[in-house]
Each structure stands twice: as structure tokens, then as C-alpha cells.
Design a protein around this motif. Structure first.
Motif, PDB file in Angstrom:
ATOM      1  N   GLN A 151       0.541  12.010   0.536  1.00  9.72           N
ATOM      2  CA  GLN A 151      -0.092  11.242   1.533  1.00  9.72           C
ATOM      3  C   GLN A 151       0.784  10.418   2.536  1.00  9.72           C
ATOM      4  O   GLN A 151       1.812   9.862   2.029  1.00  9.72           O
ATOM      5  CB  GLN A 151      -0.991  10.394   0.717  1.00  9.72           C
ATOM      6  CG  GLN A 151      -2.093  11.101   0.104  1.00  9.72           C
ATOM      7  CD  GLN A 151      -2.927  10.239  -0.919  1.00  9.72           C
ATOM      8  OE1 GLN A 151      -2.434   9.726  -1.843  1.00  9.72           O
ATOM      9  NE2 GLN A 151      -4.381  10.164  -0.307  1.00  9.72           N
ATOM     10  N   ALA A 155       3.169   6.865  -6.675  1.00  5.51           N
ATOM     11  CA  ALA A 155       1.851   6.431  -7.285  1.00  5.51           C
ATOM     12  C   ALA A 155       1.912   6.936  -8.794  1.00  5.51           C
ATOM     13  O   ALA A 155       1.212   6.513  -9.645  1.00  5.51           O
ATOM     14  CB  ALA A 155       0.750   7.413  -6.853  1.00  5.51           C
ATOM     15  N   THR A 158       0.776   4.141  -2.691  1.00  8.76           N
ATOM     16  CA  THR A 158       0.505   5.506  -2.390  1.00  8.76           C
ATOM     17  C   THR A 158       1.559   6.281  -2.427  1.00  8.76           C
ATOM     18  O   THR A 158       1.474   7.534  -3.203  1.00  8.76           O
ATOM     19  CB  THR A 158       0.097   5.539  -0.667  1.00  8.76           C
ATOM     20  OG1 THR A 158      -1.099   4.598  -0.661  1.00  8.76           O
ATOM     21  CG2 THR A 158      -0.250   6.927  -0.318  1.00  8.76           C
ATOM     22  N   ASP A 213       0.803  -1.178  -0.259  1.00 10.24           N
ATOM     23  CA  ASP A 213      -0.065  -0.076   0.179  1.00 10.24           C
ATOM     24  C   ASP A 213       0.817   1.237  -0.052  1.00 10.24           C
ATOM     25  O   ASP A 213       0.663   2.273  -0.705  1.00 10.24           O
ATOM     26  CB  ASP A 213      -0.782  -0.033   1.308  1.00 10.24           C
ATOM     27  CG  ASP A 213      -2.121  -1.218   1.232  1.00 10.24           C
ATOM     28  OD1 ASP A 213      -2.187  -1.568  -0.006  1.00 10.24           O
ATOM     29  OD2 ASP A 213      -2.740  -1.169   2.290  1.00 10.24           O
TER      30      ASP A 213
END
Length: 199
Positions: A159, A100, A97, A93
Motif C-alpha cells: 500500500q 504493518a 501502513t 501512518d
């Protein structure tokens, strides 16, 4: 890995590997997710798995291409940021993230490109021999040296992931416990010398 010189248009193609394309000489116009971009010596094209990319050399372009399995990269990210992950799904993940962008150009400059060339050449030689097990650590060290130059210059997203997004899938990940023998009596300390004897 492979090094090649192209003179003619290269049709867009995608691989199920992450690709790092280091421009060694010449120049080219690339076509990918970033549109059309000019690349020359000192540029590294980073493509996520399954990302189309084509090229139109300007006279010629010489490149060295590294093909990296995504699962291998997840393992590296997992250990690089081990303190923030519960398991490898978190690392996957995190990779999705923070990295990306499916296609980007990293401009490391001619000086740094000159630094990585010998490492790339040795990796290509080892790769041509089929990356034998006895050369695994040498290949890994060369790859890490290349990634040490390229990695910090990759574009990342803002993020951030928190530790509460996912719970641990195994009772205890290796980094959360002290190393210990598999069973009692496996390791005996020799007279307080600190030397371990295994049975």
C-alpha cells in the motif's frame, strides 16, 4: 541495549518499545505473531511495540537487543521520506501502513552479522554508561549503520500513501521553507566574503 546469553525458556513478554534482537551465537525457537520460528546467528528479530515474544534456546542463544522508542523511529522516518509527508502524523501512518508486520525475522546472514557486531558492542558500552549527551552523535551513527543493514531487508506492505490524505497542521514545515534568521539583522555578511557573523 543489552547483550545476554540465555539457556532456559524465556516466557513471552512485550515491551512498549520496538525491539531489534540480533542473534550473535547459538540458536533458539521463537514464539510470536509469526508462530514458531527457528533463529540462529545472522538472524534479526524485529518486534513492533507491544508485541509478545518468547524463546526456547537450543542449548543456548546469545543476542543483542536494541530497544527503540516508536516516537524516535517516527522522527527518523519523517526525515527519511520528508518529500512525501506534510507532518509527523503522516510519518506515523506511513510506519503503520508500510511496516504493518508486528513480528518478523530478517535474515541478514553471518557475514553481515559479523559486520554489525562491533557496532552493537560499542552501542552496548555506550548504553551501559547511560548514553551521555556527549556520545549522542556517536550512538546515533552506530545505530544508523545497523539500521542501514537491517532496514532494506524488512518486509513492507504494497500500500502507498498519497500526499492528499492529510493536510498540514503547521503553517509551514521546516523542509518547505528556506532557512532564515529569526529577526532582521541577526546575520550580517562580512564584506561579501560569505562569512556570517551572528549578533
Amino acid at each position: 541495549m543489552k547483550t545476554q546469553t540465555a539457556y532456559d525458556f524465556i516466557e513471552p513478554i512485550a515491551f512498549d518499545f520496538v525491539k531489534l534482537i540480533v542473534v550473535r551465537d547459538g540458536s533458539s525457537r521463537l514464539f510470536s505473531e509469526f508462530g514458531s520460528q527457528h533463529v540462529h546467528i545472522g538472524d534479526v528479530v524485529v518486534l513492533a511495540a507491544n508485541t509478545l515474544c518468547g524463546a526456547e534456546p537450543e542449548n543456548w542463544v546469545t543476542t543483542t537487543t536494541l530497544y527503540l522508542d516508536r516516537d524516535y523511529l517516527i522522527d527518523q522516518v519523517f526525515w527519511q521520506y520528508a518529500a512525501r509527508f506534510k507532518d509527523r502524523l503522516d510519518a506515523s501512518d506511513f510506519l503503520d501502513t508500510h511496516y504493518a508486520e508486528p513480528a518478523q525475522i530478517v535474515r541478514i546472514g553471518e557475514d553481515r552479522a559479523g559486520l554489525v557486531m562491533p557496532w552493537l558492542d560499542e552501542l552496548v558500552t555506550l548504553s551501559a554508561e547511560g548514553l551521555q549527551a556527549e556520545h549522542f552523535f556517536r550512538a546515533q551513527s552506530l545505530l544508523f549503520a545497523v539500521l542501514d543493514i537491517i532496514g532494506p531487508r524488512l518486509t513492507v506492505t504494497d500500500q502507498r500513501m498519497t500526499l492528499t490524505q492529510r493536510s498540514t497542521v503547521v503553517p509551514s514545515a521546516p523542509r518547505h521553507r528556506r532557512p532564515r534568521p529569526v529577526r532582521e539583522g541577526v546575520c550580517q555578511i562580512n564584506g561579501g566574503s560569505g562569512l556570517a557573523h551572528f549578533s
